[in-house]
Design an enzyme around this catalytic site. Structure first.
Site, mmCIF file in Angstrom:
data_model
loop_
_atom_site.group_PDB
_atom_site.id
_atom_site.type_symbol
_atom_site.label_atom_id
_atom_site.label_comp_id
_atom_site.label_asym_id
_atom_site.label_seq_id
_atom_site.Cartn_x
_atom_site.Cartn_y
_atom_site.Cartn_z
ATOM 1 N N LYS A 299 1.034 -1.153 0.076
ATOM 2 C CA LYS A 299 0.129 0.084 0.058
ATOM 3 C C LYS A 299 0.853 1.239 -0.028
ATOM 4 O O LYS A 299 1.926 1.174 0.284
ATOM 5 C CB LYS A 299 -0.970 0.047 1.171
ATOM 6 N N ASP B 14 -2.474 -0.962 10.569
ATOM 7 C CA ASP B 14 -2.687 -1.057 8.990
ATOM 8 C C ASP B 14 -3.698 -2.136 8.745
ATOM 9 O O ASP B 14 -3.914 -2.360 7.614
ATOM 10 C CB ASP B 14 -1.424 -1.034 8.205
#
Length: 287
Positions: A11, A138
Site C-alpha cells: 500500500k 494498518d
C-alpha cells in the site's frame, strides 16, 4: 490438506495526518490509503490432524516466532475459531521490510482472511477488521483491500468506490526504518497533546484525476524520517525531476512514491532513475 495461494498487496499512504494523541501514547491518524498491484505471495494451508503453526519465508529479516505478524494472526484466528489445526504459512516476500508499504500488516490480513475461508467461519470484512486492529494499525485496511479513508488508530475504515487507477513508481533506498522509532521521534518534536478531531469522512474532496490526488498528498511523519534518512528528500527530488505529478513518502518510510499521468511516463521515469542504484518498482493502485 486444504490450501490457498493468495496475493498480499503493498500500500501507499496518499495522506497521513497526525490529528491527535491518546493518553496511552498512540496517535490518532487521518489517512488516505490505496492497495497496489505489487505485493507478496503466500501459501496458507491447514491440517486438522496436527496442531501448531509453521512459518517459512524467503526473507531472513523476518522473525519466525510470535514476533511475526503472520504467526500472531494465525494464533488469533485459532482462538477465534476455537480450533488448533496446524496452520502452515509460506511467504514469498517481495515487499521490502521496513519500507512504509505495509508488508507485514498485509501479510497478517491475508492470514486472517484466508483462515476465515478455509475454516468457513463466514466472518464479514468488518468482523475481520475488528480482529485485525489487535495486531496493528494498518491491518484493518488490508482486511477490506480497497482504497479507503482510515481514521482513529486504523480501526475506522471508509472504503472508496470507483477510485481511479494511479500509475505509481516506488523508490526505496535499500534500507528500512522502524515505525515505532519514527513515531517516538515525532512525539518528541510535538510534545503538546493534540486534539483528536479528524475531518468528517463524509466531507472529502473529489478525486477524479491524478492532479487532484496529488493536491491532497500529505505525510506528517516525513520531516522526522528525512532528518534520520536524508535520502528520502533526494528520492523525492529525483522523482519530481523525472516528471512525477506528485511525490510523497509512504507511511513512516523509507519508500517514496511518484504519481504519474500515464504508465508510459512512469516507465520512462523508472528508466531514468535506474542508474541511481535504488530499488524501483513500477505499479498502480488497485480498486
Amino acid at each position: 490438506m486444504p490450501e490457498m495461494t493468495v496475493f498480499s498487496p503493498a500500500k501507499v499512504n496518499l495522506r497521513l495526518a497526525v490529528v491527535g494523541r491518546r493518553t496511552d501514547g498512540y496517535h490518532w491518524l487521518d489517512m488516505l490509503m490505496v492497495p497496489l498491484a505489487f505485493g507478496d505471495e503466500m501459501q496458507i494451508a491447514v491440517d486438522s490432524a496436527k496442531a501448531g503453526i509453521e512459518f517459512e519465508s524467503n526473507c531472513g529479516e523476518i522473525p519466525q516466532d510470535e514476533h511475526n505478524l503472520c504467526v500472531r494472526a494465525a494464533q488469533l484466528m485459532q482462538r477465534t475459531a476455537h480450533r488448533n489445526d496446524r496452520v502452515r504459512i509460506q511467504l514469498d516476500k517481495r515487499i521490502p521490510v521496513g519500507a512504509g508499504l505495509g508488508g507485514g500488516s498485509s501479510n497478517a490480513a491475508a492470514v486472517i482472511a484466508t483462515l476465515n475461508r478455509l475454516w468457513a467461519l463466514q466472518l464479514s470484512e468488518t468482523d475481520l477488521a475488528s480482529l485485525g486492529v489487535q495486531l496493528g494499525a494498518d491491518v484493518p485496511f488490508f482486511c477490506f483491500g480497497r482504497p479507503a479513508w482510515v481514521r482513529g488508530i486504523g480501526e475506522i475504515v471508509h472504503c472508496i468506490n470507483d477510485f481511479l487507477e494511479l500509475p505509481i513508481l516506488l523508490v526505496n533506498p535499500r534500507c528500512g526504518v522502524v515505525t515505532s522509532t519514527i513515531f517516538r521521534s515525532f512525539a518528541q518534536s510535538h510534545p503538546f497533546q493534540l486534539t483528536p478531531v479528524p475531518p468528517d469522512a463524509s466531507v472529502r474532496p473529489l478525486l477524479r484525476s491524478v492532479s487532484e490526488v496529488a493536491a491532497q498528498l500529505r505525510n506528517d511523519l516525513e520531516a522526522v524520517t528525512t532528518q534520520q534518512l536524508p535520502v528520502v528528500r533526494e528520492m523525492r527530488w529525483a522523482l519530481d525531476a523525472a516528471g512525477a505529478v506528485g511525490t510523497l513518502m509512504s507511511g513512516s518510510g523509507s519508500t517514496v512514491f511518484g504519481l504519474f499521468n500515464s504508465e508510459e511516463a512512469r516507465d520512462r521515469a523508472a528508466a531514468e532513475l535506474a542508474p541511481r542504484g535504488w530499488w524501483l518498482q513500477a505499479t498502480q493502485s488497485i480498486c
